[in-house]
Scaffold this motif. Structure first.
Motif, PDB file in Angstrom:
ATOM      1  N   ILE A 215       7.072 -20.402  -7.431  1.00 42.58           N
ATOM      2  CA  ILE A 215       6.936 -21.167  -6.181  1.00 42.58           C
ATOM      3  C   ILE A 215       8.215 -21.051  -5.360  1.00 42.58           C
ATOM      4  N   GLY A 216       9.356 -21.107  -6.047  1.00 44.67           N
ATOM      5  CA  GLY A 216      10.637 -20.910  -5.371  1.00 44.67           C
ATOM      6  C   GLY A 216      11.507 -22.139  -5.256  1.00 44.67           C
TER       7      GLY A 216
ATOM      8  N   LEU B  27      10.463 -19.078   1.156  1.00 45.72           N
ATOM      9  CA  LEU B  27       9.295 -19.214   0.295  1.00 45.72           C
ATOM     10  C   LEU B  27       8.149 -18.387   0.844  1.00 45.72           C
ATOM     11  N   ASP B  28       7.312 -17.904  -0.043  1.00 42.91           N
ATOM     12  CA  ASP B  28       6.130 -17.147   0.363  1.00 42.91           C
ATOM     13  C   ASP B  28       5.019 -18.140   0.691  1.00 42.91           C
ATOM     14  N   GLU B  29       4.867 -18.451   1.959  1.00 48.07           N
ATOM     15  CA  GLU B  29       3.892 -19.458   2.373  1.00 48.07           C
ATOM     16  C   GLU B  29       2.468 -19.047   2.032  1.00 48.07           C
ATOM     17  N   VAL B  30       2.157 -17.768   2.193  1.00 52.65           N
ATOM     18  CA  VAL B  30       0.795 -17.284   1.932  1.00 52.65           C
ATOM     19  C   VAL B  30       0.429 -17.447   0.458  1.00 52.65           C
ATOM     20  N   SER B  31       1.332 -17.035  -0.434  1.00 53.26           N
ATOM     21  CA  SER B  31       1.066 -17.137  -1.876  1.00 53.26           C
ATOM     22  C   SER B  31       0.972 -18.586  -2.339  1.00 53.26           C
ATOM     23  N   ASN B  32       1.650 -19.469  -1.610  1.00 52.67           N
ATOM     24  CA  ASN B  32       1.668 -20.879  -1.994  1.00 52.67           C
ATOM     25  C   ASN B  32       0.690 -21.732  -1.199  1.00 52.67           C
ATOM     26  N   THR B  33      -0.218 -21.094  -0.457  1.00 46.15           N
ATOM     27  CA  THR B  33      -1.164 -21.840   0.378  1.00 46.15           C
ATOM     28  C   THR B  33      -1.976 -22.838  -0.436  1.00 46.15           C
ATOM     29  N   ALA B  34      -2.513 -22.392  -1.577  1.00 43.55           N
ATOM     30  CA  ALA B  34      -3.322 -23.273  -2.423  1.00 43.55           C
ATOM     31  C   ALA B  34      -2.500 -24.449  -2.944  1.00 43.55           C
TER      32      ALA B  34
ATOM     33  N   CYS C 258       1.204 -32.962 -13.704  1.00 43.39           N
ATOM     34  CA  CYS C 258       0.022 -32.828 -14.565  1.00 43.39           C
ATOM     35  C   CYS C 258      -1.230 -32.332 -13.858  1.00 43.39           C
ATOM     36  N   ARG C 259      -1.210 -32.304 -12.522  1.00 47.98           N
ATOM     37  CA  ARG C 259      -2.405 -31.837 -11.826  1.00 47.98           C
ATOM     38  C   ARG C 259      -2.100 -30.760 -10.788  1.00 47.98           C
ATOM     39  N   VAL C 260      -1.166 -31.046  -9.879  1.00 53.14           N
ATOM     40  CA  VAL C 260      -0.888 -30.111  -8.783  1.00 53.14           C
ATOM     41  C   VAL C 260      -0.444 -28.744  -9.309  1.00 53.14           C
ATOM     42  N   ILE C 261       0.578 -28.729 -10.148  1.00 57.68           N
ATOM     43  CA  ILE C 261       1.092 -27.456 -10.673  1.00 57.68           C
ATOM     44  C   ILE C 261       0.085 -26.766 -11.593  1.00 57.68           C
ATOM     45  N   PRO C 262      -0.513 -27.477 -12.560  1.00 62.04           N
ATOM     46  CA  PRO C 262      -1.516 -26.825 -13.402  1.00 62.04           C
ATOM     47  C   PRO C 262      -2.720 -26.305 -12.610  1.00 62.04           C
ATOM     48  N   LYS C 263      -3.185 -27.068 -11.609  1.00 67.98           N
ATOM     49  CA  LYS C 263      -4.316 -26.625 -10.793  1.00 67.98           C
ATOM     50  C   LYS C 263      -3.958 -25.369 -10.002  1.00 67.98           C
ATOM     51  N   PHE C 264      -2.740 -25.332  -9.478  1.00 68.68           N
ATOM     52  CA  PHE C 264      -2.281 -24.159  -8.752  1.00 68.68           C
ATOM     53  C   PHE C 264      -2.197 -22.955  -9.693  1.00 68.68           C
ATOM     54  N   THR C 265      -1.715 -23.203 -10.902  1.00 71.20           N
ATOM     55  CA  THR C 265      -1.637 -22.139 -11.912  1.00 71.20           C
ATOM     56  C   THR C 265      -3.035 -21.648 -12.284  1.00 71.20           C
ATOM     57  N   GLU C 266      -3.940 -22.606 -12.432  1.00 73.16           N
ATOM     58  CA  GLU C 266      -5.325 -22.256 -12.770  1.00 73.16           C
ATOM     59  C   GLU C 266      -5.975 -21.449 -11.641  1.00 73.16           C
TER      60      GLU C 266
END
Length: 265
Positions: free
Chosen positions: A25-26, A62-69, A133-141
């Motif tokens: 994420i950066g 930061l890569d805004e496009v890659s981090n859109t979700a 517990c949700r934002v980062i794991p969901k983004f990873t998923e």
């Protein structure tokens, strides 16, 4: 909770998938204090528009496009929540426990009263725990859609959020109704609440709770099975006793006429 995975499986998911995704994420490249300052600088009344988010990403490279979700999870209607995004930066950024807790305190002391009320502490815990517990794991998923173990891990963490919030609320407030900044820093520094300054720490702590729940559940199920077997054995024993008794009575009935015949004779 679905099927269970071993400690090694979940640990591998955390270390080799979630943590790597998080680092990409950066935010971990910067001090939490700097991230907090940049995010608030480009916000208006704690709201961040899409052009403002673009400027934040440009400044932080930061890569805004890659981090859109990821950023979409901070959206409220048509803007991004500066408080949540700032807390996300504090959580992921560099810094010791004291400096991060000081930033948390200022971020959630909404009325600038110099204290965190119970409602403010609850809001802080809910948002920080949700990020880990949700934002980062969901983004990873989202970036690893075909991994069933990751999906199970994400679901497990999400299901523990309310319990974690209640647990940390008790640790931080205890019998207090509010916290000063010094008291808040002390509580976080001297208790298990220090994991609130690390997303990885929160998830690992959550997983330990999950393992304890799993262990307790297995003990209960095992005890129930033992009780059921004992009950079944008792029922079977009584059935056999009743069957034997009935058989003996029947035998007694067959011999009785012969005895009477002998007596009459």
């Amino acid at each position: 909770m679905g099927c269970y995975y071993s400690r090694e499986s979940y640990s591998e998911i955390e270390k080799f998938i979630v943590e790597i995704s998080e680092s990409q994420i950066g935010f971990k490249n910067f001090e939490s204090k700097y991230l907090d300052r940049v995010i608030h600088r480009y916000s208006t009344f704690l709201r961040i528009s899409k052009p403002q988010l673009n400027r934040i990403c440009c400044e932080l490279k930061l890569d805004e496009v890659s981090n859109t979700a990821l950023f979409n999870q901070f959206m409220v209607e048509n803007y991004y929540c500066a408080k949540k995004l700032s807390s996300f930066g504090i959580l992921l950024g560099q810094g010791n426990i004291e400096s991060k807790c000081s930033l948390y305190f200022k971020n959630y002391d909404i009325d600038n009263s110099g204290t965190l009320t119970k409602n403010e502490v609850e809001m802080m815990l809910e948002q920080i725990i949700s990020m880990a517990c949700r934002v980062i794991p969901k983004f990873t998923e989202y970036n690893n859609r075909e991994n069933p173990k990751l999906r199970e891990y994400t679901s497990t963490l999400s299901g523990l959020e309310k319990g974690l919030k209640k647990n940390f609320l008790g640790i931080l407030l205890d019998e207090d109704e509010s916290l000063t900044e010094g008291r808040f820093i002390f509580k976080c520094s001297s208790t298990v609440a220090q994991v609130l300054t690390s997303s990885t720490g929160i998830r690992k702590y959550a997983y330990e709770i999950f393992k304890e729940i799993e262990r307790s559940t297995r003990i209960i199920i095992s005890n129930l099975n033992i009780a059921n077997v004992a009950e079944d054995n008792l029922i079977l024993k009584k059935f056999n006793e009743a069957k034997s008794s009935k058989k003996n009575k029947r035998k007694g009935g067959l011999y009785k006429p012969r005895l009477n015949f002998a007596l009459n004779y």
